[in-house]
Design an enzyme around this catalytic site. Structure first.
Site, PDB file in Angstrom:
ATOM      1  N   HIS A   1     -31.620  41.099   7.295  1.00  0.00           N
ATOM      2  CA  HIS A   1     -32.961  40.553   7.486  1.00  0.00           C
ATOM      3  C   HIS A   1     -33.370  40.753   8.937  1.00  0.00           C
ATOM      4  O   HIS A   1     -32.550  40.651   9.838  1.00  0.00           O
ATOM      5  CB  HIS A   1     -32.987  39.052   7.156  1.00  0.00           C
TER       6      HIS A   1
ATOM      7  N   ASP B   1     -33.894  38.143  -1.607  1.00  0.00           N
ATOM      8  CA  ASP B   1     -33.980  39.050  -2.760  1.00  0.00           C
ATOM      9  C   ASP B   1     -32.652  39.259  -3.468  1.00  0.00           C
ATOM     10  O   ASP B   1     -32.619  39.875  -4.535  1.00  0.00           O
ATOM     11  CB  ASP B   1     -34.525  40.408  -2.288  1.00  0.00           C
TER      12      ASP B   1
HETATM   13  C1  SDX Z   1     -37.844  40.550   2.739  1.00  0.00           C
HETATM   14  O1  SDX Z   1     -39.607  39.658   7.256  1.00  0.00           O
HETATM   15  C2  SDX Z   1     -39.518  38.828   6.280  1.00  0.00           C
HETATM   16  O2  SDX Z   1     -39.624  37.643   6.487  1.00  0.00           O
HETATM   17  C3  SDX Z   1     -39.302  39.478   4.908  1.00  0.00           C
HETATM   18  C4  SDX Z   1     -38.973  38.539   3.749  1.00  0.00           C
HETATM   19  C5  SDX Z   1     -40.142  37.629   3.418  1.00  0.00           C
HETATM   20  O3  SDX Z   1     -39.909  36.542   2.890  1.00  0.00           O
HETATM   21  O4  SDX Z   1     -41.305  38.092   3.597  1.00  0.00           O
HETATM   22  O5  SDX Z   1     -37.842  37.725   4.094  1.00  0.00           O
HETATM   23  C6  SDX Z   1     -38.660  39.333   2.486  1.00  0.00           C
HETATM   24  O6  SDX Z   1     -38.394  41.598   2.962  1.00  0.00           O
HETATM   25  C7  SDX Z   1     -36.348  40.418   2.767  1.00  0.00           C
HETATM   26  C8  SDX Z   1     -35.610  41.782   3.109  1.00  0.00           C
HETATM   27  C9  SDX Z   1     -35.495  42.589   1.793  1.00  0.00           C
HETATM   28  N1  SDX Z   1     -34.982  43.960   2.097  1.00  0.00           N
HETATM   29  C10 SDX Z   1     -33.739  44.338   1.744  1.00  0.00           C
HETATM   30  O7  SDX Z   1     -32.898  43.595   1.232  1.00  0.00           O
HETATM   31  C11 SDX Z   1     -33.447  45.822   2.020  1.00  0.00           C
HETATM   32  C12 SDX Z   1     -32.038  45.968   2.630  1.00  0.00           C
HETATM   33  N2  SDX Z   1     -32.072  45.412   4.017  1.00  0.00           N
HETATM   34  C13 SDX Z   1     -32.438  46.296   5.057  1.00  0.00           C
HETATM   35  O8  SDX Z   1     -32.984  47.517   4.808  1.00  0.00           O
HETATM   36  C14 SDX Z   1     -32.656  45.663   6.420  1.00  0.00           C
HETATM   37  O9  SDX Z   1     -31.705  44.715   6.595  1.00  0.00           O
HETATM   38  C15 SDX Z   1     -34.038  45.082   6.677  1.00  0.00           C
HETATM   39  C16 SDX Z   1     -35.114  46.067   6.402  1.00  0.00           C
HETATM   40  C17 SDX Z   1     -34.260  43.868   5.848  1.00  0.00           C
HETATM   41  C18 SDX Z   1     -34.088  44.672   8.163  1.00  0.00           C
HETATM   42  O10 SDX Z   1     -33.999  45.829   8.907  1.00  0.00           O
HETATM   43  P1  SDX Z   1     -34.037  45.791  10.511  1.00  0.00           P
HETATM   44  O11 SDX Z   1     -34.272  44.420  11.014  1.00  0.00           O
HETATM   45  O12 SDX Z   1     -34.953  46.879  10.969  1.00  0.00           O
HETATM   46  O13 SDX Z   1     -32.557  46.104  10.879  1.00  0.00           O
HETATM   47  P2  SDX Z   1     -31.945  47.547  10.955  1.00  0.00           P
HETATM   48  O14 SDX Z   1     -32.424  48.370   9.793  1.00  0.00           O
HETATM   49  O15 SDX Z   1     -32.192  48.049  12.326  1.00  0.00           O
HETATM   50  O16 SDX Z   1     -30.395  47.235  10.729  1.00  0.00           O
HETATM   51  C19 SDX Z   1     -29.553  46.855  11.827  1.00  0.00           C
HETATM   52  C20 SDX Z   1     -28.190  47.472  11.489  1.00  0.00           C
HETATM   53  C21 SDX Z   1     -28.261  48.988  11.257  1.00  0.00           C
HETATM   54  O17 SDX Z   1     -26.974  49.518  11.528  1.00  0.00           O
HETATM   55  P3  SDX Z   1     -26.730  50.161  13.029  1.00  0.00           P
HETATM   56  O18 SDX Z   1     -27.824  51.178  13.261  1.00  0.00           O
HETATM   57  O19 SDX Z   1     -26.778  48.988  13.992  1.00  0.00           O
HETATM   58  O20 SDX Z   1     -25.347  50.797  12.923  1.00  0.00           O
HETATM   59  O21 SDX Z   1     -27.717  46.921  10.237  1.00  0.00           O
HETATM   60  C22 SDX Z   1     -27.608  47.967   9.261  1.00  0.00           C
HETATM   61  C23 SDX Z   1     -28.446  49.116   9.769  1.00  0.00           C
HETATM   62  O22 SDX Z   1     -27.976  50.348   9.257  1.00  0.00           O
HETATM   63  N3  SDX Z   1     -28.113  47.417   8.006  1.00  0.00           N
HETATM   64  C24 SDX Z   1     -27.578  47.620   6.806  1.00  0.00           C
HETATM   65  C25 SDX Z   1     -28.359  46.870   5.922  1.00  0.00           C
HETATM   66  N4  SDX Z   1     -29.333  46.248   6.585  1.00  0.00           N
HETATM   67  C26 SDX Z   1     -29.192  46.599   7.880  1.00  0.00           C
HETATM   68  N5  SDX Z   1     -26.513  48.365   6.430  1.00  0.00           N
HETATM   69  C27 SDX Z   1     -26.228  48.341   5.080  1.00  0.00           C
HETATM   70  N6  SDX Z   1     -26.930  47.639   4.155  1.00  0.00           N
HETATM   71  C28 SDX Z   1     -27.995  46.900   4.549  1.00  0.00           C
HETATM   72  N7  SDX Z   1     -28.700  46.210   3.644  1.00  0.00           N
END
Ligand code: SDX
Length: 429
Positions: free
Chosen positions: A307, A364
């Site tokens: 998140h 989710d």
């Molecule tokens: C919602 O913002 C809100 O409030 C949203 C929400 C709401 O109520 O409106 O809460 C609803 O959108 C919840 C999120 C639903 N999305 C997912 O579940 C999709 C999977 N999660 C991700 O794609 C990710 O965690 C995000 C999009 C939610 C957040 O992404 P960020 O903040 O941009 O973080 P990032 O992508 O930069 O990740 C940081 C690190 C990275 O690794 P490094 O580059 O540091 O090595 O964490 C890793 C990412 O690769 N990472 C994951 C991951 N999520 C982040 N690795 C594997 N699986 C994952 N799910």
């Protein structure tokens, strides 16, 4: 504690005011930055940038705290109803019994949609994703209520647009589902409460009434409450940005629905179930998929994990996980993908990759398991998210308009070609 921040640029000192919120959150107000220094800030994804001051929702990502208008989400999920929470978010007060009855009755009186909307609906092939239908039909409300386009509507007229949208979104959502399965639509029954009426419109048949199950109604109420608002997330920021151009409530929410559709945002609940089903079909080896999620060369992500703000458990996920267990037990359902979800969670919470990055289950991760248990098809999961998030979008749009915020228009740093002369086509290589 200083009330300003000092910035030294090219040997010159500049001071910018510090803004402190009611929960002691701090911000540097850089409203005068470009005028004073010629510089702008750069913050891809707005990870460190506040777009506004808001009194609607407070969340603390480090502590896993979420409150609507100061009320803890845990108490609202346990004791309130979705319509009561909608009133709280939109009007900034818990309604008296009389106020709640009036609000609920006004919504019931507006659940019907114009019959011409069925002509629009009939134009969609049954393969249309319900989120595309929802966004289109919400935008079409501007055609049936053109007065909503007036940016100078009175408070009463804005309120009527709010009631119409709260009432009609559930009808439109249920109708978008019926369209996708080729079934005749059901009309709202206004003697039913909001959640029961939605379930009736979703699952009744011309030959068979839908039997309302209190366990299902309670679970749906909880899910809609837990999704009702979440401060400046992607779709809410979209609603505020579109609304800042004096676009109507319906147009702004239609844009928010499109933003929510993204699999990284609200579309994740559909992606989680599709992921769990794929893992089950592939033999149910959770550890294999944990490794895939960690592999930078593998596009696979553990959907429902991580998140932007929560670097602790998403408090909503904790409640939804408990509710999933309760609902499946009450309905006598043994869903193998719930077992896979729990194994994934256990494995991820002890794996350094996830621990170091503070990746926890988000709202989710478990919600789709409940939707599935109550019979909602996977493609409708994000529509359910939109149904829940609607009062939040409305409250945020209303707050932005009442604060008379300027049109949102971010700056950029240009990195393209510097000036060059036009070359005629015969001289190009
Ligand atoms: C919602 O913002 C809100 O409030 C949203 C929400 C709401 O109520 O409106 O809460 C609803 O959108 C919840 C999120 C639903 N999305 C997912 O579940 C999709 C999977 N999660 C991700 O794609 C990710 O965690 C995000 C999009 C939610 C957040 O992404 P960020 O903040 O941009 O973080 P990032 O992508 O930069 O990740 C940081 C690190 C990275 O690794 P490094 O580059 O540091 O090595 O964490 C890793 C990412 O690769 N990472 C994951 C991951 N999520 C982040 N690795 C594997 N699986 C994952 N799910």
């Amino acid at each position: 504690m200083s009330d300003s921040a000092e910035l030294i640029l090219e040997g010159k000192s500049y001071k910018f005011p510090i803004v402190t919120g009611t929960e002691d959150e701090k911000a540097i107000d850089i409203g005068a930055l470009r005028a004073q220094t010629g510089y702008i800030t750069l913050d891809s994804g707005y990870k460190n940038t506040g777009a506004t001051e808001s009194a609607i929702t407070f969340l603390d990502g480090e502590e896993g705290i979420l409150r609507y208008r100061g009320y803890p989400i845990e108490q609202l999920a346990e004791k309130s109803s979705f319509i009561e929470v909608a009133y709280l978010l939109i009007y900034d007060k818990l309604p008296t019994a009389k106020e709640l009855d009036e609000f609920s009755d006004r919504i019931k009186r507006h659940t019907l949609v114009n019959e011409d909307m069925r002509k629009i609906l009939d134009g969609f092939p049954y393969t249309a994703h319900p989120m595309g239908i929802l966004s289109a039909l919400v935008s079409s409300l501007t055609a049936f209520y053109p007065e909503s386009l007036n940016p100078n509507q009175s408070k009463e007229e804005v309120d009527l647009s709010i009631i119409r949208l709260m009432a009609k979104l559930s009808t439109i959502a249920a109708w978008s589902y019926k369209n996708s399965v080729g079934h005749p639509v059901n009309y709202p029954k206004n003697k039913l409460d909001y959640c029961s009426n939605f379930l009736h419109m979703m699952f009744a048949y011309p030959t068979e009434e839908y039997e309302i199950n209190p366990v299902v109604v309670d679970a749906l109420n909880k899910l809609l409450i837990l999704h009702a608002d979440h401060e400046q997330n992607c779709s809410t920021s979209t609603v505020r940005l579109v609304g800042s151009a004096n676009a109507s409530l319906y147009s702004s929410v239609s844009a928010g629905i499109s933003a929510l559709w993204g699999p990284l945002h609200g579309g994740a609940n559909q992606a989680v179930i599709e992921m769990l089903e794929a893992i089950k079909a592939d033999g149910g080896d959770s550890k294999k998929y944990i490794e895939k999620a960690k592999d930078k060369n593998d596009p696979f992500r553990l959907m429902g994990f991580g998140h932007r703000v929560y670097k602790n458990f998403d408090p909503r996920a904790t409640i939804i996980k408990k509710t999933a267990d309760e609902v499946l037990t009450a309905l006598g359902i043994n869903d193998p993908i719930l077992t896979i979800a729990k194994e994934l969670e256990e494995a991820a919470l002890t794996d350094p990759y996830f621990v170091e990055r503070k990746l926890y289950p988000n709202v989710d991760f478990y919600s789709g398991i409940i939707y599935r248990a109550i019979g909602i098809p996977t493609e409708m999961f994000t529509v359910m998210f939109a149904l829940g998030r609607l009062p939040g979008w409305i409250a945020q749009w209303k707050e932005m308009r009442e604060a008379k915020e300027p049109i949102g228009r971010p700056r950029q740093v240009y990195t393209g070609s510097t000036e060059r002369d036009y070359v005629s086509i015969s001289d190009r290589s």
